[in-house]
Design a protein around this motif. Structure first.
Motif, PDB file in Angstrom:
ATOM      1  N   PHE A  91       0.832  -1.212   0.000  1.00  0.00           N
ATOM      2  CA  PHE A  91       0.000   0.000   0.000  1.00  0.00           C
ATOM      3  C   PHE A  91       0.863   1.257   0.000  1.00  0.00           C
ATOM      4  N   LEU A  92       1.945   1.226   0.774  1.00  0.00           N
ATOM      5  CA  LEU A  92       2.827   2.394   0.850  1.00  0.00           C
ATOM      6  C   LEU A  92       3.444   2.677  -0.514  1.00  0.00           C
ATOM      7  N   LEU A  93       3.917   1.645  -1.201  1.00  0.00           N
ATOM      8  CA  LEU A  93       4.521   1.831  -2.522  1.00  0.00           C
ATOM      9  C   LEU A  93       3.494   2.312  -3.538  1.00  0.00           C
ATOM     10  N   VAL A  94       2.289   1.721  -3.498  1.00  0.00           N
ATOM     11  CA  VAL A  94       1.236   2.140  -4.429  1.00  0.00           C
ATOM     12  C   VAL A  94       0.829   3.588  -4.174  1.00  0.00           C
ATOM     13  N   GLY A  95       0.672   3.948  -2.889  1.00  0.00           N
ATOM     14  CA  GLY A  95       0.292   5.320  -2.561  1.00  0.00           C
ATOM     15  C   GLY A  95       1.338   6.331  -2.991  1.00  0.00           C
TER      16      GLY A  95
ATOM     17  N   ALA B 268     -12.790   2.817   1.168  1.00  0.00           N
ATOM     18  CA  ALA B 268     -14.123   3.315   0.805  1.00  0.00           C
ATOM     19  C   ALA B 268     -14.068   4.100  -0.507  1.00  0.00           C
ATOM     20  N   ALA B 269     -12.993   4.888  -0.705  1.00  0.00           N
ATOM     21  CA  ALA B 269     -12.849   5.627  -1.963  1.00  0.00           C
ATOM     22  C   ALA B 269     -12.687   4.681  -3.142  1.00  0.00           C
ATOM     23  N   GLU B 270     -11.908   3.616  -2.954  1.00  0.00           N
ATOM     24  CA  GLU B 270     -11.727   2.635  -4.024  1.00  0.00           C
ATOM     25  C   GLU B 270     -13.054   1.957  -4.378  1.00  0.00           C
TER      26      GLU B 270
ATOM     27  N   ALA C 286      -5.934  -5.875 -17.485  1.00  0.00           N
ATOM     28  CA  ALA C 286      -4.872  -6.067 -16.484  1.00  0.00           C
ATOM     29  C   ALA C 286      -4.935  -5.012 -15.376  1.00  0.00           C
ATOM     30  N   PRO C 287      -5.073  -3.694 -15.689  1.00  0.00           N
ATOM     31  CA  PRO C 287      -5.208  -2.708 -14.606  1.00  0.00           C
ATOM     32  C   PRO C 287      -6.436  -2.936 -13.728  1.00  0.00           C
ATOM     33  N   LEU C 288      -7.561  -3.349 -14.329  1.00  0.00           N
ATOM     34  CA  LEU C 288      -8.757  -3.603 -13.535  1.00  0.00           C
ATOM     35  C   LEU C 288      -8.571  -4.815 -12.624  1.00  0.00           C
ATOM     36  N   ALA C 289      -7.879  -5.845 -13.132  1.00  0.00           N
ATOM     37  CA  ALA C 289      -7.596  -7.010 -12.291  1.00  0.00           C
ATOM     38  C   ALA C 289      -6.673  -6.626 -11.136  1.00  0.00           C
ATOM     39  N   ALA C 290      -5.675  -5.783 -11.418  1.00  0.00           N
ATOM     40  CA  ALA C 290      -4.777  -5.322 -10.352  1.00  0.00           C
ATOM     41  C   ALA C 290      -5.536  -4.485  -9.328  1.00  0.00           C
ATOM     42  N   ALA C 291      -6.472  -3.638  -9.804  1.00  0.00           N
ATOM     43  CA  ALA C 291      -7.262  -2.825  -8.884  1.00  0.00           C
ATOM     44  C   ALA C 291      -8.164  -3.691  -8.008  1.00  0.00           C
ATOM     45  N   ALA C 292      -8.755  -4.741  -8.603  1.00  0.00           N
ATOM     46  CA  ALA C 292      -9.593  -5.652  -7.820  1.00  0.00           C
ATOM     47  C   ALA C 292      -8.766  -6.390  -6.768  1.00  0.00           C
ATOM     48  N   ALA C 293      -7.542  -6.804  -7.153  1.00  0.00           N
ATOM     49  CA  ALA C 293      -6.662  -7.474  -6.185  1.00  0.00           C
ATOM     50  C   ALA C 293      -6.269  -6.516  -5.066  1.00  0.00           C
ATOM     51  N   LEU C 294      -6.018  -5.242  -5.417  1.00  0.00           N
ATOM     52  CA  LEU C 294      -5.669  -4.258  -4.392  1.00  0.00           C
ATOM     53  C   LEU C 294      -6.822  -4.037  -3.433  1.00  0.00           C
ATOM     54  N   LEU C 295      -8.043  -3.968  -3.968  1.00  0.00           N
ATOM     55  CA  LEU C 295      -9.210  -3.783  -3.106  1.00  0.00           C
ATOM     56  C   LEU C 295      -9.403  -4.982  -2.175  1.00  0.00           C
ATOM     57  N   ALA C 296      -9.219  -6.193  -2.708  1.00  0.00           N
ATOM     58  CA  ALA C 296      -9.342  -7.390  -1.867  1.00  0.00           C
ATOM     59  C   ALA C 296      -8.271  -7.408  -0.775  1.00  0.00           C
TER      60      ALA C 296
END
Length: 283
Positions: free
Chosen positions: A19-23, A93-95, A249-259
């Protein structure tokens, strides 16, 4: 039980490093884009500002959680863990809200994209430098020898596949465009008493690599829907299809991040609720 808490702590540390790296990456990208003016108008800048704010909240939440998990277990560590948990919950919540809004407004987004493409063809091509290069890249990529040397070396090289299309919906979109009706028509057709019998399309509409064949094909009869040597398909549907393929691929990565976000919140809640011995207690 202590081993279970140790495993939860390790997982929480792992997730929060991600999360820190992504942020930090989101903040850096949004800041660079705002600095370079890549957002364009007000809506683009507002979107980039939202990405920067989300990245900052995510990075601060991850840093607070790491501080709380890695502390000695005192009041400061517990406070940092709870603050980090609150910030992570806000970012989560924003995601979720962004995902729900995007899913609910997908048809409107597709329609807006096609409208933007039509507007670029009608009003911006030849006048707005970046959009001219972008549309050339969409229609035929940047490998055409008949395109100008400046266009071939533009920053949009490689950003778009060669969609082999012309106009937003068809070749005839160029008939009423500002580019075809402005300098191009004034230079090539001096008649003002009758409508022009033909119109011109850009070199990026050519399906041939030969300059002389392309120059001949670009002169299209006004009543015609195209000409031999030009791409027949419009770019609107092909751009949408290319974006949908590229977004998987970006949507799959976003779903994995949310999970991962939801799981990290549960782990943080469990650690924050862990019973702790009182300060004066002796075993």
């Amino acid at each position: 039980m202590s081993r279970c808490y140790a495993l939860m702590k390790c997982l929480l540390i792992f997730f929060n490093i991600i999360f820190l790296l992504v942020g930090l990456g989101a903040c850096s990208f949004a800041g660079w884009a705002l600095w370079e003016g890549a957002g364009g108008g007000g809506a683009g800048r507002a979107g980039l500002s939202c990405v920067a704010a989300w990245g900052a909240v995510l990075a601060l939440g991850a840093a607070g959680t790491l501080r709380g998990v890695g502390g000695e277990g005192g009041a400061g560590s517990v406070c940092a863990l709870r603050v980090g948990l609150a910030l992570l919950a806000l970012a989560c919540a924003a995601e979720a809200a962004a995902a729900a809004w995007g899913a609910a407004h997908a048809p409107q987004l597709r329609h807006a994209l096609r409208d933007r493409l039509r507007d670029t063809v009608a009003h911006d091509y030849g006048l707005v430098h970046s959009r001219t290069h972008m549309l050339d890249a969409i229609q035929h990529g940047l490998s055409l020898s008949i395109l100008s040397e400046e266009t071939q070396s533009s920053d949009v090289r490689g950003w778009f596949p060669q969609l082999q299309c012309c106009g937003a919906e068809s070749v005839r979109d160029w008939q009423q465009s500002a580019w075809a009706g402005g300098e191009r028509r004034a230079a090539l057709d001096l008649s003002v008493s009758a409508p022009a019998a033909y119109y011109w399309v850009p070199a990026s509409c050519c399906a041939t690599e030969e300059a002389w064949e392309c120059e001949a094909a670009r002169r299209v009869a006004a009543a015609s829907r195209g000409a031999a040597g030009l791409y027949e398909a419009g770019c609107g549907a092909r751009v949408l299809a290319a974006l949908e393929r590229g977004a998987r691929a970006p949507l799959a990565a976003a779903a994995a991040l949310l999970a991962a976000h939801v799981l990290a919140l549960l782990l943080a809640l469990a650690l924050a609720a862990k019973p702790r011995p009182r300060a004066g207690y002796k075993a």
